[in-house]
Scaffold this motif. Structure first.
Motif, PDB file in Angstrom:
ATOM      1  N   SER A  33       0.831  -1.204   0.000  1.00  0.00           N
ATOM      2  CA  SER A  33       0.000   0.000   0.000  1.00  0.00           C
ATOM      3  C   SER A  33       0.867   1.257   0.000  1.00  0.00           C
ATOM      4  O   SER A  33       0.613   2.206  -0.745  1.00  0.00           O
ATOM      5  CB  SER A  33      -0.914  -0.003   1.230  1.00  0.00           C
ATOM      6  OG  SER A  33      -1.785  -1.106   1.218  1.00  0.00           O
ATOM      7  N   GLN A  34       1.897   1.267   0.836  1.00  0.00           N
ATOM      8  CA  GLN A  34       2.794   2.416   0.886  1.00  0.00           C
ATOM      9  C   GLN A  34       3.586   2.565  -0.411  1.00  0.00           C
ATOM     10  O   GLN A  34       3.852   3.689  -0.855  1.00  0.00           O
ATOM     11  CB  GLN A  34       3.752   2.273   2.066  1.00  0.00           C
ATOM     12  CG  GLN A  34       3.087   2.387   3.431  1.00  0.00           C
ATOM     13  CD  GLN A  34       4.089   2.291   4.566  1.00  0.00           C
ATOM     14  OE1 GLN A  34       5.234   2.682   4.424  1.00  0.00           O
ATOM     15  NE2 GLN A  34       3.647   1.756   5.701  1.00  0.00           N
ATOM     16  N   ALA A  35       3.938   1.432  -1.026  1.00  0.00           N
ATOM     17  CA  ALA A  35       4.671   1.481  -2.292  1.00  0.00           C
ATOM     18  C   ALA A  35       3.820   2.119  -3.385  1.00  0.00           C
ATOM     19  O   ALA A  35       4.286   2.984  -4.139  1.00  0.00           O
ATOM     20  CB  ALA A  35       5.087   0.065  -2.706  1.00  0.00           C
ATOM     21  N   ILE A  36       2.565   1.728  -3.438  1.00  0.00           N
ATOM     22  CA  ILE A  36       1.647   2.300  -4.431  1.00  0.00           C
ATOM     23  C   ILE A  36       1.429   3.788  -4.150  1.00  0.00           C
ATOM     24  O   ILE A  36       1.328   4.605  -5.068  1.00  0.00           O
ATOM     25  CB  ILE A  36       0.313   1.524  -4.422  1.00  0.00           C
ATOM     26  CG1 ILE A  36       0.540   0.093  -4.909  1.00  0.00           C
ATOM     27  CG2 ILE A  36      -0.720   2.231  -5.291  1.00  0.00           C
ATOM     28  CD1 ILE A  36      -0.660  -0.812  -4.767  1.00  0.00           C
ATOM     29  N   LEU A  68      10.736  -1.845   3.004  1.00  0.00           N
ATOM     30  CA  LEU A  68      10.080  -2.550   1.909  1.00  0.00           C
ATOM     31  C   LEU A  68       9.270  -1.647   0.984  1.00  0.00           C
ATOM     32  O   LEU A  68       9.237  -1.883  -0.217  1.00  0.00           O
ATOM     33  CB  LEU A  68       9.199  -3.665   2.472  1.00  0.00           C
ATOM     34  CG  LEU A  68       9.940  -4.820   3.147  1.00  0.00           C
ATOM     35  CD1 LEU A  68       8.950  -5.849   3.650  1.00  0.00           C
ATOM     36  CD2 LEU A  68      10.922  -5.456   2.184  1.00  0.00           C
ATOM     37  N   PRO A  69       8.587  -0.608   1.473  1.00  0.00           N
ATOM     38  CA  PRO A  69       7.790   0.224   0.567  1.00  0.00           C
ATOM     39  C   PRO A  69       8.606   0.827  -0.577  1.00  0.00           C
ATOM     40  O   PRO A  69       8.205   0.758  -1.746  1.00  0.00           O
ATOM     41  CB  PRO A  69       7.225   1.312   1.488  1.00  0.00           C
ATOM     42  CG  PRO A  69       7.136   0.651   2.815  1.00  0.00           C
ATOM     43  CD  PRO A  69       8.326  -0.242   2.878  1.00  0.00           C
ATOM     44  N   LEU A  70       9.753   1.421  -0.270  1.00  0.00           N
ATOM     45  CA  LEU A  70      10.576   2.023  -1.313  1.00  0.00           C
ATOM     46  C   LEU A  70      11.114   0.952  -2.253  1.00  0.00           C
ATOM     47  O   LEU A  70      11.119   1.131  -3.475  1.00  0.00           O
ATOM     48  CB  LEU A  70      11.730   2.801  -0.688  1.00  0.00           C
ATOM     49  CG  LEU A  70      12.674   3.521  -1.676  1.00  0.00           C
ATOM     50  CD1 LEU A  70      11.895   4.468  -2.568  1.00  0.00           C
ATOM     51  CD2 LEU A  70      13.774   4.263  -0.926  1.00  0.00           C
ATOM     52  N   GLY A 105      10.799  -1.656  -7.483  1.00  0.00           N
ATOM     53  CA  GLY A 105      10.677  -2.928  -8.192  1.00  0.00           C
ATOM     54  C   GLY A 105       9.527  -2.911  -9.184  1.00  0.00           C
ATOM     55  O   GLY A 105       9.674  -3.384 -10.325  1.00  0.00           O
ATOM     56  N   MET A 106       8.389  -2.371  -8.764  1.00  0.00           N
ATOM     57  CA  MET A 106       7.234  -2.296  -9.658  1.00  0.00           C
ATOM     58  C   MET A 106       7.511  -1.383 -10.846  1.00  0.00           C
ATOM     59  O   MET A 106       7.160  -1.693 -11.990  1.00  0.00           O
ATOM     60  CB  MET A 106       6.006  -1.813  -8.878  1.00  0.00           C
ATOM     61  CG  MET A 106       5.420  -2.856  -7.944  1.00  0.00           C
ATOM     62  SD  MET A 106       3.843  -2.322  -7.195  1.00  0.00           S
ATOM     63  CE  MET A 106       4.456  -1.401  -5.796  1.00  0.00           C
ATOM     64  N   LEU A 140       8.747  -0.547 -16.530  1.00  0.00           N
ATOM     65  CA  LEU A 140       9.551   0.113 -17.556  1.00  0.00           C
ATOM     66  C   LEU A 140      10.116  -0.899 -18.550  1.00  0.00           C
ATOM     67  O   LEU A 140      10.095  -0.664 -19.762  1.00  0.00           O
ATOM     68  CB  LEU A 140      10.695   0.895 -16.902  1.00  0.00           C
ATOM     69  CG  LEU A 140      10.320   2.212 -16.225  1.00  0.00           C
ATOM     70  CD1 LEU A 140      11.532   2.796 -15.504  1.00  0.00           C
ATOM     71  CD2 LEU A 140       9.785   3.216 -17.247  1.00  0.00           C
ATOM     72  N   VAL A 141      10.621  -2.015 -18.043  1.00  0.00           N
ATOM     73  CA  VAL A 141      11.175  -3.042 -18.926  1.00  0.00           C
ATOM     74  C   VAL A 141      10.088  -3.597 -19.849  1.00  0.00           C
ATOM     75  O   VAL A 141      10.304  -3.769 -21.058  1.00  0.00           O
ATOM     76  CB  VAL A 141      11.819  -4.171 -18.101  1.00  0.00           C
ATOM     77  CG1 VAL A 141      12.192  -5.346 -19.002  1.00  0.00           C
ATOM     78  CG2 VAL A 141      13.056  -3.663 -17.379  1.00  0.00           C
TER      79      VAL A 141
END
Length: 234
Positions: free
Chosen positions: A9-12, A201-203, A208-209, A214-215
């Protein structure tokens, strides 16, 4: 499980708010990887094409070496480039160790054999097919090699994409020559490794996402371009 869900959730949220630190890391990653791919492509295409067409003593040995270099360990490349750029090294006076330029150099060394080897194979296949036709037209040596590169240019996109994939996933070499300095040489892969070890983990997840996205987008764009060109030019 709650910890992982919260991290996602924090990553998004970081991606959605276009976090400044996130954007800075992504921008530097793209600059380094795309620059390295561009340089390796400029050098690798003619070298691969030349090896495909030319006949000279030791050619097979060079082909074997080029294929072997495709599997160069990144940390070994990083060490060699570090020694070149260190103060005691031959390129030390330029003072580019622990800079993005050093990272571009290391990635170029890693990518060049991949693009050159795949180009050689593709051009050699085309040369075996069109050798008699090109020879009858007077095309030999570099003329024949460059003609074939232009003729199969859309197929060579695969070689460039292979190099891009290697660059995007690289960690070891860029850490050694870049130092993973915050705000200076910290790219997506090195940040993911660092932040995961720190437990942030969030960063790490957000980067990672973005990296995977992008790839996928670059590969999809290149494949679409290839298909469009093949339909237009046959």
């Amino acid at each position: 499980m709650d910890v992982i869900s919260e991290a996602f959730s924090q990553a998004i949220r970081l991606i959605g708010t276009l976090d400044d630190k996130l954007i800075e890391i992504v921008a530097l990653s793209l600059r380094v990887s795309l620059s390295a791919v561009a340089i390796a492509t400029i050098l690798g295409l003619p070298v691969g094409a030349g090896l495909a067409v030319a006949k000279f003593p030791g050619r097979q040995t060079l082909v074997v070496m080029l294929n072997a270099l495709m599997g160069l360990p990144p940390v070994v490349v990083g060490l060699l480039v570090y020694l070149l750029l260190s103060r005691a090294g031959p390129l030390g006076p330029f003072g580019i160790l622990f800079t993005p330029e050093a990272m571009i150099m290391a990635q170029t060394v890693l990518i060049f054999p991949i693009i050159a080897a795949l180009t050689r194979q593709a051009v050699e296949d085309a040369w075996n097919e069109y050798r008699e036709q090109l020879t009858s037209l007077g095309a030999r040596g570099w003329t024949a090699a460059l003609t074939l590169v232009w003729d199969i240019r859309f197929s060579l996109i695969t070689a460039v994409l292979a190099g891009l994939g290697r660059a995007a996933a690289e960690v070891g070499a860029v850490i050694i020559v870049g130092g993973n300095i915050d705000g200076v040489t910290r790219v997506m892969t090195t940040t993911i490794a660092l932040e995961t070890s720190k437990g942030d983990l969030p960063l790490a997840l957000s980067l990672g996402m973005i990296l995977v996205t992008l790839v996928l987008l670059l590969n999809a764009a290149a494949q679409s371009l290839k298909q469009l060109a093949e339909r237009r030019y046959g």
